[in-house]
Every structure is written in C-alpha cells, then in structure tokens.
Write a protein that holds these residues in place. Structure first.
Motif, PDB file in Angstrom:
ATOM      1  N   ARG A  18      55.245  20.448 -15.878  1.00  0.00           N
ATOM      2  CA  ARG A  18      54.145  21.300 -16.123  1.00  0.00           C
ATOM      3  C   ARG A  18      53.788  21.942 -14.747  1.00  0.00           C
ATOM      4  NH1 ARG A  18      50.376  18.537 -20.333  1.00  0.00           N
ATOM      5  NH2 ARG A  18      51.564  18.414 -22.021  1.00  0.00           N
ATOM      6  N   THR A  19      53.618  21.429 -13.831  1.00  0.00           N
ATOM      7  CA  THR A  19      53.188  21.837 -12.459  1.00  0.00           C
ATOM      8  C   THR A  19      54.294  22.799 -11.974  1.00  0.00           C
ATOM      9  OG1 THR A  19      51.631  20.005 -12.053  1.00  0.00           O
ATOM     10  CG2 THR A  19      52.159  21.474 -10.057  1.00  0.00           C
ATOM     11  N   GLU A  20      55.511  22.295 -11.816  1.00  0.00           N
ATOM     12  CA  GLU A  20      56.543  23.069 -11.330  1.00  0.00           C
ATOM     13  C   GLU A  20      56.801  24.374 -12.201  1.00  0.00           C
ATOM     14  OE1 GLU A  20      61.237  22.193 -10.096  1.00  0.00           O
ATOM     15  OE2 GLU A  20      60.011  20.531 -10.576  1.00  0.00           O
ATOM     16  N   ALA A  21      56.910  24.229 -13.332  1.00  0.00           N
ATOM     17  CA  ALA A  21      57.209  25.213 -14.193  1.00  0.00           C
ATOM     18  C   ALA A  21      55.863  26.398 -14.079  1.00  0.00           C
ATOM     19  CB  ALA A  21      57.032  24.827 -15.688  1.00  0.00           C
ATOM     20  N   LYS A  22      54.729  26.057 -13.964  1.00  0.00           N
ATOM     21  CA  LYS A  22      53.747  27.089 -13.587  1.00  0.00           C
ATOM     22  C   LYS A  22      53.930  27.694 -12.222  1.00  0.00           C
ATOM     23  CE  LYS A  22      48.658  27.408 -13.455  1.00  0.00           C
ATOM     24  NZ  LYS A  22      47.539  26.781 -13.465  1.00  0.00           N
ATOM     25  N   ALA A  23      54.328  26.972 -11.305  1.00  0.00           N
ATOM     26  CA  ALA A  23      54.765  27.559  -9.888  1.00  0.00           C
ATOM     27  C   ALA A  23      56.036  28.446 -10.073  1.00  0.00           C
ATOM     28  CB  ALA A  23      55.108  26.185  -8.974  1.00  0.00           C
ATOM     29  N   ARG A  24      56.899  28.003 -10.870  1.00  0.00           N
ATOM     30  CA  ARG A  24      58.057  28.858 -10.988  1.00  0.00           C
ATOM     31  C   ARG A  24      57.725  30.291 -11.719  1.00  0.00           C
ATOM     32  NH1 ARG A  24      63.121  27.321  -9.947  1.00  0.00           N
ATOM     33  NH2 ARG A  24      63.500  25.042  -9.269  1.00  0.00           N
ATOM     34  N   GLN A  25      56.827  30.080 -12.653  1.00  0.00           N
ATOM     35  CA  GLN A  25      56.631  31.334 -13.350  1.00  0.00           C
ATOM     36  C   GLN A  25      55.587  32.364 -12.477  1.00  0.00           C
ATOM     37  OE1 GLN A  25      54.301  29.690 -16.837  1.00  0.00           O
ATOM     38  NE2 GLN A  25      56.345  28.914 -17.637  1.00  0.00           N
ATOM     39  N   ALA A  26      54.962  32.005 -11.498  1.00  0.00           N
ATOM     40  CA  ALA A  26      54.085  32.739 -10.913  1.00  0.00           C
ATOM     41  C   ALA A  26      54.932  33.554  -9.987  1.00  0.00           C
ATOM     42  CB  ALA A  26      53.257  31.833  -9.935  1.00  0.00           C
ATOM     43  N   ASP A  27      54.700  34.860  -9.788  1.00  0.00           N
ATOM     44  CA  ASP A  27      55.410  35.819  -9.303  1.00  0.00           C
ATOM     45  C   ASP A  27      55.150  35.722  -7.642  1.00  0.00           C
ATOM     46  OD1 ASP A  27      55.650  38.940  -8.009  1.00  0.00           O
ATOM     47  OD2 ASP A  27      57.425  38.395  -9.470  1.00  0.00           O
ATOM     48  N   TRP A  28      56.187  36.008  -6.783  1.00  0.00           N
ATOM     49  CA  TRP A  28      55.601  35.934  -5.308  1.00  0.00           C
ATOM     50  C   TRP A  28      54.490  36.843  -4.905  1.00  0.00           C
ATOM     51  CZ3 TRP A  28      56.336  39.585  -1.854  1.00  0.00           C
ATOM     52  CH2 TRP A  28      57.182  40.951  -2.105  1.00  0.00           C
ATOM     53  N   LYS A  29      54.278  37.684  -5.749  1.00  0.00           N
ATOM     54  CA  LYS A  29      53.391  38.917  -5.345  1.00  0.00           C
ATOM     55  C   LYS A  29      51.917  38.434  -5.511  1.00  0.00           C
ATOM     56  CE  LYS A  29      56.422  42.607  -6.016  1.00  0.00           C
ATOM     57  NZ  LYS A  29      56.739  43.786  -7.030  1.00  0.00           N
ATOM     58  N   GLU A  30      51.972  37.476  -6.309  1.00  0.00           N
ATOM     59  CA  GLU A  30      50.337  36.890  -7.017  1.00  0.00           C
ATOM     60  C   GLU A  30      49.838  36.096  -5.868  1.00  0.00           C
ATOM     61  OE1 GLU A  30      50.525  35.231 -10.657  1.00  0.00           O
ATOM     62  OE2 GLU A  30      51.596  37.145 -11.809  1.00  0.00           O
ATOM     63  N   GLY A  31      48.501  35.918  -5.888  1.00  0.00           N
ATOM     64  CA  GLY A  31      48.008  35.287  -4.808  1.00  0.00           C
ATOM     65  C   GLY A  31      47.573  35.681  -3.453  1.00  0.00           C
ATOM     66  N   TRP A  32      48.439  36.901  -3.152  1.00  0.00           N
ATOM     67  CA  TRP A  32      48.418  37.307  -1.765  1.00  0.00           C
ATOM     68  C   TRP A  32      47.339  38.782  -1.680  1.00  0.00           C
ATOM     69  CZ3 TRP A  32      50.794  34.834   2.221  1.00  0.00           C
ATOM     70  CH2 TRP A  32      52.012  34.035   1.811  1.00  0.00           C
ATOM     71  N   THR A  33      46.847  38.830  -0.626  1.00  0.00           N
ATOM     72  CA  THR A  33      45.876  40.151  -0.082  1.00  0.00           C
ATOM     73  C   THR A  33      46.719  40.945   0.559  1.00  0.00           C
ATOM     74  OG1 THR A  33      43.978  38.811  -0.363  1.00  0.00           O
ATOM     75  CG2 THR A  33      43.966  40.979   0.789  1.00  0.00           C
ATOM     76  N   TRP A  34      47.172  42.190  -0.090  1.00  0.00           N
ATOM     77  CA  TRP A  34      48.209  42.965   0.662  1.00  0.00           C
ATOM     78  C   TRP A  34      47.339  44.114   1.314  1.00  0.00           C
ATOM     79  CZ3 TRP A  34      53.340  41.547   0.784  1.00  0.00           C
ATOM     80  CH2 TRP A  34      53.319  40.780  -0.068  1.00  0.00           C
ATOM     81  N   SER A  35      48.018  44.343   2.348  1.00  0.00           N
ATOM     82  CA  SER A  35      47.428  45.341   3.170  1.00  0.00           C
ATOM     83  C   SER A  35      48.710  46.226   4.043  1.00  0.00           C
ATOM     84  CB  SER A  35      46.672  44.787   4.517  1.00  0.00           C
ATOM     85  OG  SER A  35      46.230  45.695   5.560  1.00  0.00           O
ATOM     86  N   LYS A  36      48.603  47.421   3.778  1.00  0.00           N
ATOM     87  CA  LYS A  36      49.697  48.384   4.366  1.00  0.00           C
ATOM     88  C   LYS A  36      49.785  48.582   5.700  1.00  0.00           C
ATOM     89  CE  LYS A  36      51.932  51.012   1.816  1.00  0.00           C
ATOM     90  NZ  LYS A  36      53.160  50.848   1.162  1.00  0.00           N
ATOM     91  N   VAL A  37      51.080  48.736   5.963  1.00  0.00           N
ATOM     92  CA  VAL A  37      51.235  48.771   7.513  1.00  0.00           C
ATOM     93  C   VAL A  37      50.737  50.338   7.833  1.00  0.00           C
ATOM     94  CG1 VAL A  37      53.102  49.136   9.353  1.00  0.00           C
ATOM     95  CG2 VAL A  37      53.126  47.285   7.735  1.00  0.00           C
ATOM     96  N   GLN A  38      50.136  50.545   9.284  1.00  0.00           N
ATOM     97  CA  GLN A  38      49.754  52.008   9.505  1.00  0.00           C
ATOM     98  C   GLN A  38      50.010  52.033  11.104  1.00  0.00           C
ATOM     99  OE1 GLN A  38      45.310  51.941   8.755  1.00  0.00           O
ATOM    100  NE2 GLN A  38      45.737  51.333   6.560  1.00  0.00           N
TER     101      GLN A  38
END
Length: 521
Positions: free
Chosen positions: A315-335
């Motif tokens: 269950r833990t592994e399946a949940k981890a695989r379902q999570a997209d790599w974009k989730e859980g990150w705070t994104w900041s644009k390059v300037q």
C-alpha cells in the motif's frame, strides 16, 4: 541507547551509501514510477572542516582562502545582451576570465561534489565532477597523475570522430553504464586531450557535468547530457534533483527525484526508534520488578503479522508511485540573467521574525558557505543576539554566542524551510563543533563565540569598481558603458545558497520549465 544506535545504523546502511552496500540504490529504484538515473555523490576531501586539528576552533586564514576560491568561481562569467534578454557567458582572458583555450571549472579539486561514471568496454570508472555554473559535459585526459583517467586505447567500444566541438576536444562515442536503470548505451561526448607542451597537460584528468540551465554557458558545442538521455528514451522527465544526506554523501537523480525514498527511510527510522524506546521501557520494568513485562514489546508497540507487513508495504509503495513528482515541492521560477539557477527568496526569518525580503539567490552546492551581500549580512546579524563582525582582514565573517545559535528559515513561494537548525554542530573526526549546524567552529580555543555560516561577499562590488576603473581609462560614453557591462558579473545584491542549506532540504531543477523545487526531508 544501544538499541537506538543500531536503529540509526540500519537506516545509515540504506541511505548513507556505505561502501559495498547497494541498499540505497535498491530503495531509490523501487520508488520510481518512471526511469530515473541515480548517482551516489561524495564530497572530495570529505566534510568541509575549518577547525584546527585536535580542537573545535577555526583556522581563519583557511576560511578566508575558501571564501576567495568560492568567489573566484562566480567571476568567470559576464552578462551580455542577446536578442531581447540578458544572458551569462564565459569571460575572455582580456576581461579577467581564463585562457581562451581553457574551460571553466577545475577538475579533481577538493570541496567539489562528484559521482562515479563508468565509461567504455570494459568499464573504466572516472570521477564526474558537478558544476552548477557551467553547462558543459566533457571528459579530459592529461598526462598528469592527478584525478581519474579514461583512456580510449583501453576501450573496445570507442568510436573515433573527426568533429572538434572545442579546441583540443573531439566528439567520439562510447558506452555509458548508467546506474539504477541498468542500461549501457553509446553516447557522444566531448573528449579533451590538451596538446603536448601545453600547461594544461599538468591539470587533472576526469570529467565534468555542467548543470547550469542555459546553452549560453556552454563553451563546447555539444548537447546537454540530460537532453541526450531524454532523446534516447533513458529518462522521461527533463529534471534532475540533488539530495545531500550528510556533509560528504548525497544523491544526484537525473529524470526524477529520490524524495519518496528519503521519506520512506525517515518513516522506518521513526518506527525503529519507537520500538527501541519500547524495548528500553521493558528493560526498565524487568530491572525494577524482577520479571518480564507480559506481552513483551508487542504490548507497547503494535506488531504486524508477516502478512500485514506485506500488505502495508504494498500500500505504501502504491501510494508513493501514484504521487506525481510535481507534488510536495515548492516551486520557484528562475529569474535574473539567463545562465545560473537564480531565483527569488521571499524572506529570511530569524527567531520567527522576517528580517529580510525579496532577495535574489543563486544555487550552488559546491559553495561551502551561505554568501550574502553586505547590506543583507548586516541586517541579518543585527537580528542575531550577541553577534558581531570580526576585524579586518576577516571582516567578511561574523561571530555569535555558541550557546545561543539562531533559528533560521529561508522562505520560497510562501513556504519557510528550516536552515541549518538544531544539532550540537558538525561531527568531525577531530572534534564536535559547538554552536549548532549554523556554526563553522569556535572563534578561538575556549572562546564562547562561534563563526557563522552566513558570510559577507563583496564580489559584485569589486567587479563594479574594476569596471568603473576601466571605463575611466578608456573615456566616457557607450564604450565605457560596454566595459562596465562586460566586467560586471551581476552579483552585487545576490546571495549564494551553498551546500549547508541542502542538508535537510532537497532541490529539484526543471530544465524545461526553468524552475526550482524545494522540499524538506
């Protein structure tokens, strides 16, 4: 405490990359829902150590030298208008850069983070030095005994090329052996062999992986390694990530991240510590009452049956695989000027109060400090009780009371990330450094003051002054303005976020969308 230590040791064997153990690679690979190439990283020379051997006081002359070396790496580029945007490019020798035949960066130098690259048939292992300030990927072969050498004469799969993407470099093809994905694939690469009689033959052999996101910082006419792997279908995502586990160990992930594996290991650590704590309670009960606690450890910690453990793991592994790599990150644009991984830090917090806001920052894991411009440093340390600058020639450095290290957070896109918090300090072979993770060491033996990791940099001011001096000699007008523009590196009001911040915070770098993701682990 013996049980707690063994619990931590088992986690260390998973993620700290003990020689001969491949558990970390297995854990990382099992959580990827797309192909990801994971390289284990090491810091050449070990953890950054500024203390005098045998005690916890710093060598200030050594720190000053390291600061000069760090600043010099940022002074090899200039800004230039290209079309409708400002870009960074390598300086010519006339403007303070390297010789026209010499590439930016230095191979096999102490303090550089590197991976191991296997190239050719049979595989030859060479060091792959990371450089976030250039975009070039190349392998260099010299007559020097320094560094690690790849030799085409010993590779059966080497395919010669007459193309010259750079002076003294050709563009052959050989087989790259990529870890975790278990793929061996032929790829073209710049193979640089300095001409006989050149002083470059005395430099170290090895390889360089430039991680800067701009083609304008390429000196060699080749394709970015990540783009080659995307084109060949080895990876699917135009990203790479960096995760530093300690002061001398980490992970470079190309095509994905290792965040989910790190979180899994963190959970396992918590579970093992719970069980270790329960075992200590049992031991105390037995010693006090002369009998064993009924039910044993299972009466204090819920024990799963083997079947339940398998289901829970799936269950833990399946949940981890379902999570997209974009989730859980705070994104900041390059300037800023196109070239480096530069973004906006919205706030610097000390003791729960924001003391600075909207600060431009450049990311560079090879910088052992956090560098900040003069006004920002003064403002920051004004919020740290008892701190003060040192006298010249060490006035770039500040000290603070070792017994009262500040609580610091860096804010990106509304999220505050703990920076260099907690701990008794860096544990070296020679001593335990006081002042917490914010400390470089005690100012003097027996002193109550420690030297702070946030250090003042004046490199932008120096270059502006040099540019103004040049313009006064050449006259005024557009020619003088051009000199000032080319001499300046644009670092006057810019921070450099070095490796210390990334011990506890992971970074993912999106080459396509030109953005940086942050995530605490």
């Amino acid at each position: 405490m013996r049980h707690i230590s063994s619990a931590l040791l088992s986690v260390s064997s998973l993620i700290a990359f003990i020689p001969g153990i491949n558990c970390a690679q297995t854990v990382l690979k099992s959580f990827d829902n797309a192909p990801v190439v994971h390289f284990t990283l090491a810091r050449r020379g070990g953890t950054f150590e500024a203390t005098v051997p045998g005690n916890d006081s710093v060598e200030m002359d050594f720190l000053l030298l390291q600061l000069e070396r760090a600043e010099a790496r940022f002074n090899l580029t200039r800004r230039e208008v290209k079309g409708n945007k400002l870009v960074r490019k390598a300086k010519s020798k006339a403007l303070g850069g390297k010789d026209d035949d010499e590439l930016m960066g230095q191979l096999a130098s102490n303090g550089t983070w590197f991976a191991r690259l296997k190239l050719g048939e049979p595989p030859q292992a060479i060091d792959l030095d990371l450089n976030m300030l250039t975009s070039d990927f190349y392998v260099r072969h010299t007559t020097s005994h320094a560094g690690t050498r790849y030799d085409d004469l010993f590779s059966k799969s080497f395919v010669k090329s007459n193309q010259h993407p750079y002076r003294s470099c050709t563009l052959p093809t050989d087989v790259f052996h990529l870890p975790t994905v278990d793929i061996s694939i032929p790829l073209p690469f710049a193979y640089c062999r300095p001409l006989k009689g050149s002083q470059d033959t005395l430099q170290a052999s090895g390889s360089m992986l430039g991680l800067a996101p701009s083609k304008h910082l390429r000196q060699i006419d080749t394709t970015f390694l990540l783009h080659q792997l995307l084109k060949e279908g080895v990876v699917e995502r135009p990203i790479f990530s960096l995760m530093l586990v300690s002061g001398n160990e980490g992970v470079l992930s190309i095509g994905g991240t290792g965040a989910q594996a790190a979180e899994m290991v963190s959970k396992q650590t918590a579970d093992q510590l719970d069980r270790a704590g329960a075992q200590e309670k049992i031991n105390a009960f037995t010693a006090e009452n002369g009998k064993t606690l009924e039910g044993g450890i299972n009466s204090l910690v819920k024990a799963n049956t083997p079947e339940e453990k398998i289901i829970l793991h799936k269950r833990t592994e399946a949940k981890a695989r379902q999570a997209d790599w974009k989730e859980g990150w705070t994104w900041s644009k390059v300037q800023g000027a196109e070239g480096w991984w530069q973004t906006l830090m919205q706030g610097v917090w000390v003791g729960g109060s924001r003391v600075l806001q909207n600060q431009a920052v450049v990311i560079d894991i090879n910088t052992p400090f956090i560098l900040a411009p003069p006004l920002a440093v003064k403002t920051f340390y004004a919020a740290v009780a008892g701190s003060r600058p040192l006298d010249p020639p060490y006035s770039n450095f500040y000290v603070f009371p070792c017994m009262n290290p500040p609580s610091i957070e860096f804010e990106f896109q509304g999220t505050r990330f703990p920076a260099m918090q907690g701990g008794r300090g860096m544990e070296y072979a020679s001593a335990i450094i006081p002042g917490g993770k914010f400390s470089l060491g005690r100012l003097k033996h027996g002193s109550g003051y420690c030297v702070g990791v946030i250090v003042e940099t004046r490199m932008g001011l120096k270059e502006e002054k040099e540019g103004m001096t040049g313009s006064s000699k050449q006259g005024v007008g557009s020619a003088a303005a051009s000199v000032r523009s080319q001499a300046g590196n644009g670092m006057r009001d810019v921070w450099v976020i070095g490796e210390r911040f990334f011990r506890g915070v992971g970074g993912v770098f999106d080459v396509q969308e030109k953005r940086i993701g942050f995530r605490a682990y």
